[in-house]
Design a protein around this motif. Sequence first.
Motif, PDB file in Angstrom:
ATOM      1  N   GLU A   4      25.864 -12.829 -25.631  1.00 47.70           N
ATOM      2  CA  GLU A   4      25.398 -13.642 -24.382  1.00 47.70           C
ATOM      3  C   GLU A   4      24.636 -12.932 -23.486  1.00 47.70           C
ATOM      4  O   GLU A   4      23.987 -13.780 -22.542  1.00 47.70           O
ATOM      5  CB  GLU A   4      26.743 -13.899 -23.866  1.00 47.70           C
ATOM      6  CG  GLU A   4      27.751 -14.805 -24.724  1.00 47.70           C
ATOM      7  CD  GLU A   4      29.051 -15.050 -24.236  1.00 47.70           C
ATOM      8  OE1 GLU A   4      29.168 -15.228 -22.963  1.00 47.70           O
ATOM      9  OE2 GLU A   4      30.158 -15.154 -24.852  1.00 47.70           O
ATOM     10  N   TYR A   5      24.624 -11.740 -23.281  1.00 49.76           N
ATOM     11  CA  TYR A   5      24.006 -10.858 -22.010  1.00 49.76           C
ATOM     12  C   TYR A   5      22.999  -9.845 -22.532  1.00 49.76           C
ATOM     13  O   TYR A   5      23.239  -9.291 -23.533  1.00 49.76           O
ATOM     14  CB  TYR A   5      25.009 -10.398 -21.320  1.00 49.76           C
ATOM     15  CG  TYR A   5      25.943 -11.353 -20.603  1.00 49.76           C
ATOM     16  CD1 TYR A   5      25.526 -12.131 -19.533  1.00 49.76           C
ATOM     17  CD2 TYR A   5      27.358 -11.454 -21.331  1.00 49.76           C
ATOM     18  CE1 TYR A   5      26.347 -13.136 -19.217  1.00 49.76           C
ATOM     19  CE2 TYR A   5      28.207 -12.480 -20.839  1.00 49.76           C
ATOM     20  CZ  TYR A   5      27.790 -13.075 -19.709  1.00 49.76           C
ATOM     21  OH  TYR A   5      28.641 -14.027 -19.288  1.00 49.76           O
ATOM     22  N   ALA A   6      22.015  -9.808 -21.763  1.00 47.13           N
ATOM     23  CA  ALA A   6      21.025  -8.408 -21.738  1.00 47.13           C
ATOM     24  C   ALA A   6      21.282  -7.678 -20.488  1.00 47.13           C
ATOM     25  O   ALA A   6      21.262  -8.351 -19.511  1.00 47.13           O
ATOM     26  CB  ALA A   6      19.610  -8.873 -21.800  1.00 47.13           C
ATOM     27  N   ILE A   7      21.235  -6.325 -20.556  1.00 50.94           N
ATOM     28  CA  ILE A   7      21.428  -5.519 -19.304  1.00 50.94           C
ATOM     29  C   ILE A   7      20.505  -4.435 -19.365  1.00 50.94           C
ATOM     30  O   ILE A   7      19.953  -4.000 -20.520  1.00 50.94           O
ATOM     31  CB  ILE A   7      23.181  -4.871 -19.249  1.00 50.94           C
ATOM     32  CG1 ILE A   7      23.145  -4.272 -17.936  1.00 50.94           C
ATOM     33  CG2 ILE A   7      23.324  -3.874 -20.516  1.00 50.94           C
ATOM     34  CD1 ILE A   7      24.654  -4.122 -17.821  1.00 50.94           C
ATOM     35  N   SER A  35      14.946 -12.030 -22.260  1.00 47.87           N
ATOM     36  CA  SER A  35      16.340 -11.555 -21.252  1.00 47.87           C
ATOM     37  C   SER A  35      16.004 -10.190 -20.993  1.00 47.87           C
ATOM     38  O   SER A  35      16.471  -9.419 -19.978  1.00 47.87           O
ATOM     39  CB  SER A  35      17.361 -12.077 -22.119  1.00 47.87           C
ATOM     40  OG  SER A  35      17.486 -13.443 -22.074  1.00 47.87           O
ATOM     41  N   LYS A  36      15.706  -9.374 -22.013  1.00 46.53           N
ATOM     42  CA  LYS A  36      15.568  -7.872 -21.879  1.00 46.53           C
ATOM     43  C   LYS A  36      14.386  -7.739 -20.763  1.00 46.53           C
ATOM     44  O   LYS A  36      14.703  -7.058 -19.878  1.00 46.53           O
ATOM     45  CB  LYS A  36      15.365  -7.268 -23.120  1.00 46.53           C
ATOM     46  CG  LYS A  36      16.539  -7.131 -24.042  1.00 46.53           C
ATOM     47  CD  LYS A  36      16.130  -6.377 -25.014  1.00 46.53           C
ATOM     48  CE  LYS A  36      17.467  -6.190 -26.389  1.00 46.53           C
ATOM     49  NZ  LYS A  36      16.787  -5.607 -27.605  1.00 46.53           N
ATOM     50  N   ILE A  70      21.826  -7.547 -15.110  1.00 46.05           N
ATOM     51  CA  ILE A  70      22.492  -8.367 -16.418  1.00 46.05           C
ATOM     52  C   ILE A  70      21.847  -9.742 -16.285  1.00 46.05           C
ATOM     53  O   ILE A  70      21.724 -10.450 -15.265  1.00 46.05           O
ATOM     54  CB  ILE A  70      23.877  -8.341 -16.399  1.00 46.05           C
ATOM     55  CG1 ILE A  70      24.367  -8.922 -17.561  1.00 46.05           C
ATOM     56  CG2 ILE A  70      24.545  -9.036 -15.219  1.00 46.05           C
ATOM     57  CD1 ILE A  70      25.875  -8.486 -17.947  1.00 46.05           C
ATOM     58  N   VAL A  71      21.431 -10.241 -17.589  1.00 51.74           N
ATOM     59  CA  VAL A  71      20.922 -11.479 -17.629  1.00 51.74           C
ATOM     60  C   VAL A  71      21.568 -12.477 -18.597  1.00 51.74           C
ATOM     61  O   VAL A  71      22.004 -11.863 -19.806  1.00 51.74           O
ATOM     62  CB  VAL A  71      19.351 -11.391 -17.854  1.00 51.74           C
ATOM     63  CG1 VAL A  71      18.941 -12.850 -18.095  1.00 51.74           C
ATOM     64  CG2 VAL A  71      18.817 -10.628 -16.934  1.00 51.74           C
ATOM     65  N   SER A  72      22.065 -13.639 -18.251  1.00 56.61           N
ATOM     66  CA  SER A  72      22.484 -14.527 -19.485  1.00 56.61           C
ATOM     67  C   SER A  72      21.436 -15.116 -20.578  1.00 56.61           C
ATOM     68  O   SER A  72      20.375 -15.835 -20.051  1.00 56.61           O
ATOM     69  CB  SER A  72      23.234 -15.745 -18.577  1.00 56.61           C
ATOM     70  OG  SER A  72      23.355 -16.723 -19.514  1.00 56.61           O
ATOM     71  N   ILE A  73      21.492 -14.648 -21.774  1.00 59.87           N
ATOM     72  CA  ILE A  73      20.698 -15.143 -22.809  1.00 59.87           C
ATOM     73  C   ILE A  73      20.614 -16.562 -22.681  1.00 59.87           C
ATOM     74  O   ILE A  73      19.521 -17.018 -22.848  1.00 59.87           O
ATOM     75  CB  ILE A  73      20.881 -14.159 -24.005  1.00 59.87           C
ATOM     76  CG1 ILE A  73      20.880 -12.743 -24.006  1.00 59.87           C
ATOM     77  CG2 ILE A  73      20.237 -14.558 -25.039  1.00 59.87           C
ATOM     78  CD1 ILE A  73      21.196 -11.966 -24.815  1.00 59.87           C
TER      79      ILE A  73
END
Length: 105
Positions: free
Chosen positions: A94-97, A45-46, A8-11
């Motif tokens: 807010e996030y990419a997973i 982010s993806k 998981i990444v914080s955009i």
Amino acid sequence: NMNIGVDIVSINRIKTLFNKYGTRFTNQFLTELEKQKELTPEYISKCCAVKEASIKASGITDAKQFSYGKNGKQPIVVTDVKGKWNLSVSDEKEYAIAMVVKQND
């Protein structure tokens, strides 16, 4: 036998880094194919999430060995690691997973 990787990444974190360093940041881990797309914080982010999840599933530590594939359905595996790769990618404000399942031959 299969291996699973999730990331998981914080955009917002990626947006901050890209705004500060630009392509100096993305050149460290994006493939030439990925660089051809519009480099939005969501897309970057993806890519990060796919690469990290792929690294976790494979044990290969070079992020450029993996590329975020067409329509998010299959990562383009640049490396010669054999197996069937399955990918699921999502993002929400807010996030990419990403979740990668690598089925070994």
